[in-house]
Motif scaffolding. Structure first.
Motif: not given
Length: 453
Positions: A160-164, A168-171
């Motif tokens: 979940a932390l990696i998904c976060d 962040w990067a894509r946003t």
């Protein structure tokens, strides 16, 4: 950034999020340690195979006995502050007042039962048991969506932390070149067993015994199974692809991650841009790498224009020598201490902290030694198999046996050391909902990477 404010509002209104926890072991205990310190939540019930052990863990993390002394779920809910501890997980997921189920057993086959039953009764689920997500997460996500509830990976655990970080990067508008976690890795660790784990881990048997540490659980990390499981969850949640023949575990310090996690055509290790990978904290000769990422997570992004590249330079962002690749990282994860973020997100925003959106990756049980007909597989972290990360289409083509279903299964054909097992190599119990869900997923999403949520 306003979850805490929303929790305080729920507390002020007397409408706490009502939570049911299934499994009060180590991960669950870490979450329990934070519950009394979190506004706007009421842990109404705990279901555990050993209520006595659950109560002992509650006492260990600082709960006063009166707080977990409710005689029933109804009594706990009426009081609004106490918790009922019992064995009946079905009563917990079926109670109409419960909002969120936190599945924390670590038992993938049981976890599937718990998730499906919770969906059927309109409960959101935070699934800590990522082993279940690894072999049927895409279909669990669809079942939750069909039921009108939220299914989520658990914040605090690395996926979940990696998904976060990926979000962040894509946003921000960055293309994700690679993302993943760290790990202590040497190739021979894939052969590790619960009998050899402590030497490789860096503890004496006496230290492990003193800490009450489970050698099979720790071995599941060391032998590469857990990194493969977690990388699978990340790939299926983010759409990132996976290496064609398993994780590479390139050794790197944090400083060198943006240099290593580039495509091979540019001097890195990746087959292509947009992949998951795991960084080793050991050099290939076993030397420890200073300032490593063993317990953390990271994402590497790319500056697609000279202007963005210049911004990296002007603001002293550490990049690879080209100046184009930058890695953002979080060096530590706090596991169960952070699960409250998922609970708040699914209950207050209706948003998961990571959920499968496609089927890109799978974890296939692979022999640690030659296996003979009649032997029983002992699953993740055991003495017989370890989990190898593979592209889902490759796993489907070979009929790969998911690691999460390789528990207490009889081998029916000889399997050589290093060979990944197939369904034809074992005699499966086809009566479990977990097996049935997996086979349904293969039938429905036989062409991996099909969007499912």
């Amino acid at each position: 950034m306003n979850l805490h404010a929303k929790l305080r509002q729920r507390a002020a209104e007397g409408r706490p999020i009502r939570i049911g926890l299934i499994g009060a072991g180590k991960f669950g205990s870490m979450y329990l340690a934070q519950v009394p310190r979190t506004p706007g939540v009421h842990l109404a019930g705990i279901a555990d195979l050993s209520p006595a052990n659950a109560k002992a863990n509650l006492a260990r993390v600082g709960w006063e006995s009166a707080r977990y002394g409710a005689a029933s779920l109804d009594a706990a809910l009426k009081d609004g502050h106490t918790t009922h501890v019992g064995e009946d997980w079905q009563a917990l997921v079926r109670h109409p007042a419960i909002d969120v189920i936190v599945e924390c057993t670590g038992h993938p086959i049981a976890a599937v039962d718990h998730c499906l039953e919770a969906f059927a009764h309109g409960k959101h689920v935070v699934n800590v048991t990522v082993e279940a997500d690894a072999f049927c997460g895409p279909l669990l996500a669809r079942r939750a969506q069909e039921a009108g509830v939220v299914y989520s990976l658990a914040f605090g655990d690395q996926p979940a932390l990696i998904c976060d970080l990926v979000d962040w990067a894509r946003t921000c508008g960055f293309p994700v070149v690679a993302a993943g976690r760290g790990h202590k890795w040497l190739p021979h660790f894939s052969e590790s067993t619960p009998e050899t784990v402590w030497d490789n881990w860096g503890l004496t048997p006496e230290q492990a015994k003193r800490g009450g540490l489970n050698p099979k659980m720790f071995n599941s990390f060391l032998d590469g199974s857990k990194p493969s499981i977690e990388s699978t969850a990340v790939a299926n949640a983010t759409g990132l692809t996976v290496p064609s023949d398993g994780l590479l575990y390139p050794p790197a310090s944090i400083e060198d991650i943006p240099f290593v996690t580039r495509p091979r055509s540019e001097g890195g290790v990746l087959e292509r841009k947009g992949m998951v990978e795991v960084i080793s904290s050991l050099e290939t000769d076993g030397r420890a790498i200073p300032y490593e990422i063993r317990m953390g997570v990271w994402v590497t992004v790319e500056a697609e224009t000279d202007y963005i590249k210049n911004c990296f330079e002007e603001y002293k962002a550490h990049t690879d020598p080209s100046g184009r690749y930058f890695t953002l990282y979080k060096r530590w994860h706090l596991i169960g201490l952070e699960v409250g973020v998922s609970v708040a997100s699914v209950a207050l925003r209706g948003e998961p902290t990571g959920v499968a959106t496609c089927w890109n990756a799978d974890v296939v049980a692979t022999a640690k030694r030659d296996l003979a007909p009649g032997e029983m597989l002992d699953g993740e972290g055991g003495s017989t198999v370890w989990g190898k990360l593979l592209p889902a289409d490759k796993s489907v083509q070979m009929g790969g046996l998911p690691l999460g279903l390789a528990h207490d299964v009889k081998v029916v054909r000889p399997v050589k050391k290093g060979q990944s097992l197939s369904w034809n190599d074992v005699a499966m119990d086809t009566s479990t909902r977990a097996w049935q869900l997996r086979k349904q997923m293969e039938d429905l999403f036989g062409t991996p990477a099909l969007k499912v949520a």
